[in-house]
Write a protein that holds these residues in place. Structure first.
Motif, mmCIF file in Angstrom:
data_model
loop_
_atom_site.group_PDB
_atom_site.id
_atom_site.type_symbol
_atom_site.label_atom_id
_atom_site.label_comp_id
_atom_site.label_asym_id
_atom_site.label_seq_id
_atom_site.Cartn_x
_atom_site.Cartn_y
_atom_site.Cartn_z
ATOM 1 N N ASP A 51 21.565 46.875 56.401
ATOM 2 C CA ASP A 51 22.968 47.521 55.932
ATOM 3 C C ASP A 51 23.834 48.030 57.113
ATOM 4 O O ASP A 51 24.851 47.888 57.430
ATOM 5 C CB ASP A 51 22.635 48.733 55.084
ATOM 6 C CG ASP A 51 22.098 48.378 53.658
ATOM 7 O OD1 ASP A 51 22.546 47.040 53.420
ATOM 8 O OD2 ASP A 51 21.357 49.087 52.970
ATOM 9 N N MET A 87 14.348 43.712 52.820
ATOM 10 C CA MET A 87 15.672 43.888 53.824
ATOM 11 C C MET A 87 15.220 43.387 55.179
ATOM 12 O O MET A 87 16.026 43.170 55.880
ATOM 13 C CB MET A 87 15.622 45.363 53.631
ATOM 14 C CG MET A 87 15.969 46.183 52.295
ATOM 15 S SD MET A 87 17.626 45.426 51.895
ATOM 16 C CE MET A 87 18.897 45.870 52.915
ATOM 17 N N ASN A 123 25.052 36.679 51.036
ATOM 18 C CA ASN A 123 24.049 37.436 50.051
ATOM 19 C C ASN A 123 23.776 36.705 49.100
ATOM 20 O O ASN A 123 22.974 36.583 48.497
ATOM 21 C CB ASN A 123 25.055 38.703 49.437
ATOM 22 C CG ASN A 123 24.836 39.720 50.533
ATOM 23 O OD1 ASN A 123 23.829 39.936 51.342
ATOM 24 N ND2 ASN A 123 25.869 40.572 50.806
ATOM 25 N N THR A 162 18.755 48.326 60.839
ATOM 26 C CA THR A 162 18.768 47.703 59.277
ATOM 27 C C THR A 162 19.632 46.771 58.970
ATOM 28 O O THR A 162 20.448 46.596 59.580
ATOM 29 C CB THR A 162 18.661 49.086 58.361
ATOM 30 O OG1 THR A 162 20.088 49.313 58.376
ATOM 31 C CG2 THR A 162 17.768 50.043 58.726
ATOM 32 N N THR A 176 25.337 45.165 58.662
ATOM 33 C CA THR A 176 26.608 44.491 58.140
ATOM 34 C C THR A 176 27.680 45.684 58.157
ATOM 35 O O THR A 176 28.936 45.215 58.175
ATOM 36 C CB THR A 176 26.156 44.219 56.778
ATOM 37 O OG1 THR A 176 25.511 45.275 56.194
ATOM 38 C CG2 THR A 176 25.202 43.072 56.732
ATOM 39 N N GLU A 177 27.535 46.903 57.869
ATOM 40 C CA GLU A 177 28.445 47.793 58.089
ATOM 41 C C GLU A 177 29.230 47.812 59.480
ATOM 42 O O GLU A 177 30.261 48.167 59.356
ATOM 43 C CB GLU A 177 27.626 49.143 57.969
ATOM 44 C CG GLU A 177 28.908 50.503 57.790
ATOM 45 C CD GLU A 177 28.290 51.742 57.462
ATOM 46 O OE1 GLU A 177 28.970 52.770 57.507
ATOM 47 O OE2 GLU A 177 26.907 51.652 57.284
#
Length: 367
Positions: free
Chosen positions: A151, A117, A106, A149, A154-155
């Motif tokens: 997020d 994104m 990041n 996505t 990464t989650e």
């Protein structure tokens, strides 16, 4: 002269004239060849100079273009399309943890101003490496990884690597983390904090989640410190904090360094050994059995103070003993003391000095 001689002379003159003419022709021809070679050499040099000049001009243009592109990438106002980020390194599980890699990733995107994104997702899938990319495909199963996505990707990875952490194994590593030779207390604390992230040292009561890692680290430092004086000083306090323990350790280390400078010890040996010995002879108390049986074996060489050096170099060779009044040793090494009489038989110089001492009773006083 007769006619034969004249003919011979004429013939020789003709031969000489022919030889001179031949040599002149060869000389002229050689001179012409050298001039042609020099002309070709000058032409080649001119071509090389021109080519080098052209190459230098082209390299200069390339460097200016590269600098201009880099300035556009690093400029605060550069748009996402203009800021083409440099490639980021792949994730290697054996070298770093996923949360640390994600933080660095990041930061790398933030440098180049990439906030879109979709582009962040493309960068992640492109740079994360083949092993992690294959893991993502397995985690999502039949779902298309490219359709997820940023997020969600990464989650999913964060959940996977968090579930693979074994708390008991991490705590075992934490409790067995000892201070290494040459390591400072600050570096030891940093190592323990890094391991404690996976140890889950938090309160298990509902709604609490308060971390007690500082107390665990404090207890571990007091228990595992290689410096007994630090442990003793901390144990004199009822409930010291981690900062209190670190202050004690820092003061102890500074004291050792200062003492070495004062004593001129450049070898790094602990010069406080005499103080440790004299501390066992307290007023009105006899030495403990553990001290009587242990420290004489650890101390050797010098019969005046038992520190590891030659007796002629001992700083106490002219000292006056406060026990027997004799010159040449200090009180803790006095042969009149019962726990050292048997030990000093190998040092007849001390035994002879104290054998005629008028003192028959032993009074333990401070040196």
């Amino acid at each position: 002269m007769d006619s034969g001689t004249l003919k011979l002379l004429e013939k020789q003159q003709a031969m000489m004239s022919s030889l001179h003419e031949t040599m002149a022709n060869q000389k002229a021809q050689r001179k012409e060849e050298l001039e042609q070679q020099n002309a070709r050499h000058r032409e080649d040099l001119d071509q090389q100079r021109a080519q080098h000049k052209e190459d230098m001009a082209q390299q200069k243009l390339q460097h200016e273009e590269a600098i201009s592109q880099l300035a556009q990438r690093l400029s605060p106002g550069a748009s996402t399309s203009e800021a083409t980020a440099l490639k980021f390194d792949s994730f290697v599980k054996s070298k770093e943890k996923w949360d640390q890699y994600l933080q660095r990733f990041n930061h790398h995107l933030a440098i180049y101003g990439i906030s879109n994104m979709e582009k962040k997702r493309a960068c992640l899938l492109s740079w994360v490496g083949p092993e992690t990319y294959s893991l993502l495909r397995n985690l999502f199963g039949a779902a298309d990884v490219s359709a997820q996505t940023f997020d969600a990707l990464t989650e999913k990875l964060s959940t996977h690597f968090k579930d693979s952490i074994h708390v008991q194994a991490a705590r075992y590593e934490f409790y067995n983390c000892k201070m290494q030779p040459g390591q400072s207390y600050a570096d030891w604390i940093a190592t323990l904090r890094g391991i404690s992230k996976d140890c889950n040292f938090t309160c298990s009561r509902d709604g609490c989640d308060q971390s007690y890692v500082d107390e665990i680290m404090r207890d571990l430092i007091i228990k595992e410190t290689p410096h007994a004086d630090v442990r003793r000083h901390c144990l004199t306090q009822t409930n010291p904090s981690l900062d209190d323990v670190l202050k004690v350790a820092a003061t102890y280390v500074r004291t050792l360094e200062t003492d070495r400078v004062i004593q001129g010890e450049s070898s790094g040996k602990d010069t406080s050994i005499v103080n440790k010995m004299t501390g066992s002879y307290q007023k009105g108390k006899k030495p403990s059995k553990s001290n009587q049986g242990n420290f004489p074996e650890r101390l050797k060489s010098c019969s005046r103070c038992f520190i590891d050096h030659q007796r002629k170099d001992c700083q106490y060779r002219h000292a006056v003993c406060q026990k027997c009044g004799r010159k040449g040793h200090i009180k803790p090494m006095c042969a009149c003391l019962p726990n050292l009489v048997s030990r000093n038989r190998s040092h007849p110089s001390i035994s002879a000095q104290c054998r005629s001492s008028p003192s028959t009773s032993i009074n333990y006083i401070d040196a």
